[in-house]
Scaffold this motif. Structure first.
Motif, PDB file in Angstrom:
ATOM      1  N   GLN A 109       9.438   4.452   5.429  1.00  0.00           N
ATOM      2  CA  GLN A 109       8.220   5.183   5.749  1.00  0.00           C
ATOM      3  C   GLN A 109       8.493   6.671   5.974  1.00  0.00           C
ATOM      4  O   GLN A 109       8.006   7.517   5.243  1.00  0.00           O
ATOM      5  CB  GLN A 109       7.564   4.580   7.000  1.00  0.00           C
ATOM      6  N   TRP A 110       9.280   6.987   6.975  1.00  0.00           N
ATOM      7  CA  TRP A 110       9.449   8.381   7.385  1.00  0.00           C
ATOM      8  C   TRP A 110      10.477   9.112   6.522  1.00  0.00           C
ATOM      9  O   TRP A 110      10.214  10.194   6.016  1.00  0.00           O
ATOM     10  CB  TRP A 110       9.870   8.434   8.858  1.00  0.00           C
ATOM     11  N   ALA A 113       9.819   9.391   2.587  1.00  0.00           N
ATOM     12  CA  ALA A 113       8.702  10.298   2.321  1.00  0.00           C
ATOM     13  C   ALA A 113       9.138  11.764   2.331  1.00  0.00           C
ATOM     14  O   ALA A 113       8.452  12.616   1.755  1.00  0.00           O
ATOM     15  CB  ALA A 113       7.606  10.083   3.361  1.00  0.00           C
ATOM     16  N   ARG A 114      10.285  12.053   2.956  1.00  0.00           N
ATOM     17  CA  ARG A 114      10.750  13.430   3.073  1.00  0.00           C
ATOM     18  C   ARG A 114      12.008  13.723   2.268  1.00  0.00           C
ATOM     19  O   ARG A 114      12.422  14.882   2.160  1.00  0.00           O
ATOM     20  CB  ARG A 114      11.036  13.738   4.553  1.00  0.00           C
ATOM     21  N   ARG A 233      -3.840  -2.925   8.181  1.00  0.00           N
ATOM     22  CA  ARG A 233      -4.618  -2.143   7.214  1.00  0.00           C
ATOM     23  C   ARG A 233      -5.657  -3.000   6.511  1.00  0.00           C
ATOM     24  O   ARG A 233      -6.745  -2.526   6.161  1.00  0.00           O
ATOM     25  CB  ARG A 233      -3.685  -1.495   6.188  1.00  0.00           C
ATOM     26  N   GLU A 247       1.934   7.782   9.585  1.00  0.00           N
ATOM     27  CA  GLU A 247       1.369   9.120   9.473  1.00  0.00           C
ATOM     28  C   GLU A 247       0.402   9.233   8.300  1.00  0.00           C
ATOM     29  O   GLU A 247      -0.687   9.794   8.417  1.00  0.00           O
ATOM     30  CB  GLU A 247       2.488  10.152   9.330  1.00  0.00           C
ATOM     31  N   ASP A 248       0.820   8.681   7.150  1.00  0.00           N
ATOM     32  CA  ASP A 248      -0.023   8.788   5.954  1.00  0.00           C
ATOM     33  C   ASP A 248      -1.313   7.983   6.103  1.00  0.00           C
ATOM     34  O   ASP A 248      -2.385   8.415   5.653  1.00  0.00           O
ATOM     35  CB  ASP A 248       0.751   8.339   4.713  1.00  0.00           C
ATOM     36  N   LYS A 249      -1.241   6.832   6.763  1.00  0.00           N
ATOM     37  CA  LYS A 249      -2.422   5.975   6.904  1.00  0.00           C
ATOM     38  C   LYS A 249      -3.402   6.528   7.935  1.00  0.00           C
ATOM     39  O   LYS A 249      -4.616   6.354   7.809  1.00  0.00           O
ATOM     40  CB  LYS A 249      -1.987   4.552   7.238  1.00  0.00           C
ATOM     41  N   ALA A 251      -3.690   9.730   8.363  1.00  0.00           N
ATOM     42  CA  ALA A 251      -4.239  10.904   7.675  1.00  0.00           C
ATOM     43  C   ALA A 251      -5.322  10.520   6.676  1.00  0.00           C
ATOM     44  O   ALA A 251      -6.340  11.219   6.545  1.00  0.00           O
ATOM     45  CB  ALA A 251      -3.115  11.667   6.973  1.00  0.00           C
ATOM     46  N   ASP A 252      -5.135   9.403   5.946  1.00  0.00           N
ATOM     47  CA  ASP A 252      -6.136   9.030   4.939  1.00  0.00           C
ATOM     48  C   ASP A 252      -7.247   8.138   5.493  1.00  0.00           C
ATOM     49  O   ASP A 252      -8.176   7.762   4.778  1.00  0.00           O
ATOM     50  CB  ASP A 252      -5.469   8.381   3.717  1.00  0.00           C
TER      51      ASP A 252
END
Length: 303
Positions: A109-110, A113-114, A233, A247-249, A251-252
């Motif tokens: 996840q973290w 993504a980076r 989800r 973080e992405d979920k 955010a969206d």
């Protein structure tokens, strides 16, 4: 020099396929051979070694004890041979690359993504990312550096703090409409998704919120945090999850926090490397990069 007592490569490949599929026809299909071709190769192997590899029960193949032991050795040997062949083609060995250990959920996840930013900063730094556990024997898992979750101390290793872990209760808009805020005490009105990897998640959240348990904490159980997140989800229930992994979920809008903001879990993430290896140039590059990413993430969270 005496000839090696080694079966033909084609026989070993055919045997491995038969072990995988437990059926000569399907094994043949996987290799582009006929059923009889696989059967002949396995029979020749058994004859050469003087050992029966399979018991045949109708169309199914049952490995003998000798066959099972030999299959493991054959697969390991073929894997090493394949790796050496691929390394030769690409002009370098995967063993020369920096081996980064990550706990699967956090890494998927973290960190992943980076990681593109690490590649951009160090385009010539080859690396392999592999799953590891957080226990104190991680140095035995043959990694150069790792990002681990724990209390910040590992035996015979340097550890540098990255992030304090925060957890929150999340829901999908399907279960609780986005923007709707409930009292934390309302948690018991909904199914509670369980995390077998973190079995005390709900109890710790209740304690942090100053709540007593209303009813038995029960609900569908999943073995990995990534499964718990996906189950939440889809609207299956409420879940306690690390904010760093959603973080992405958030955010969206596919997940939101209807019972209030995050709380500390008491755990943290650290970049760790074994004392015995020291800081090579590659380890130093990754170490400095991931620390900078963590600083940036903390600054963003506090803005």
């Amino acid at each position: 020099m005496m000839a090696r007592f080694i079966p033909s490569l084609s026989a070993l490949v055919a045997f491995e396929a038969a072990v995988t599929h437990r059926n000569f026809t399907r094994a043949g299909e996987s290799l582009g051979l006929t059923q009889s071709g696989i059967s002949r190769q396995v029979s020749a192997l058994e004859k050469q070694l003087g050992v029966k590899m399979f018991e045949r029960i109708g169309p199914r193949l049952i490995l003998t004890d000798e066959g099972s032991s030999y299959a493991q050795a054959v697969t390991e040997t073929l894997n090493r041979l394949e790796e050496a062949s691929i390394d030769l083609v690409r002009g370098g060995s995967s063993r020369d690359a920096l081996k980064i250990g990550v706990q699967d959920s956090f890494g998927g996840q973290w960190l992943v993504a980076r990681i593109k930013r690490f590649v951009a900063a160090h385009p010539n730094a080859g690396f392999t990312m592999v799953p590891v556990t957080s226990d104190t024997a991680f140095r035995d898992q043959e990694v150069d550096v790792a990002v681990l979750r724990g209390i910040g101390a590992w035996h015979d290793a340097h550890a540098h703090h990255l992030l304090d872990e925060q957890v929150c209760v999340v829901a999908s808009p399907e279960l609780i409409p986005s923007g709707e805020q409930l009292a934390p005490s309302d948690y018991h009105r909904f199914p509670l998704i369980q995390n077998a990897h973190r079995p005390d998640s709900w109890l710790r959240w209740l304690e942090a919120k100053g709540l007593s348990r209303q009813d038995t904490i029960s609900g569908p159980r999943f073995s990995q945090t990534t499964m718990v997140i996906e189950a939440a989800r889809t609207g299956l229930g409420l879940a306690v999850v690390p904010t760093v992994m959603i973080e992405d979920k958030l955010a969206d809008g596919s997940l939101h926090m209807p019972l209030g903001g995050p709380i500390p879990s008491g755990q943290s993430y650290s970049v760790v490397y074994p004392l015995a290896l020291g800081k090579s140039k590659a380890v130093l590059q990754f170490h400095d990069w991931v620390l900078a990413e963590a600083r940036q993430a903390k600054q963003k969270a506090s803005a």
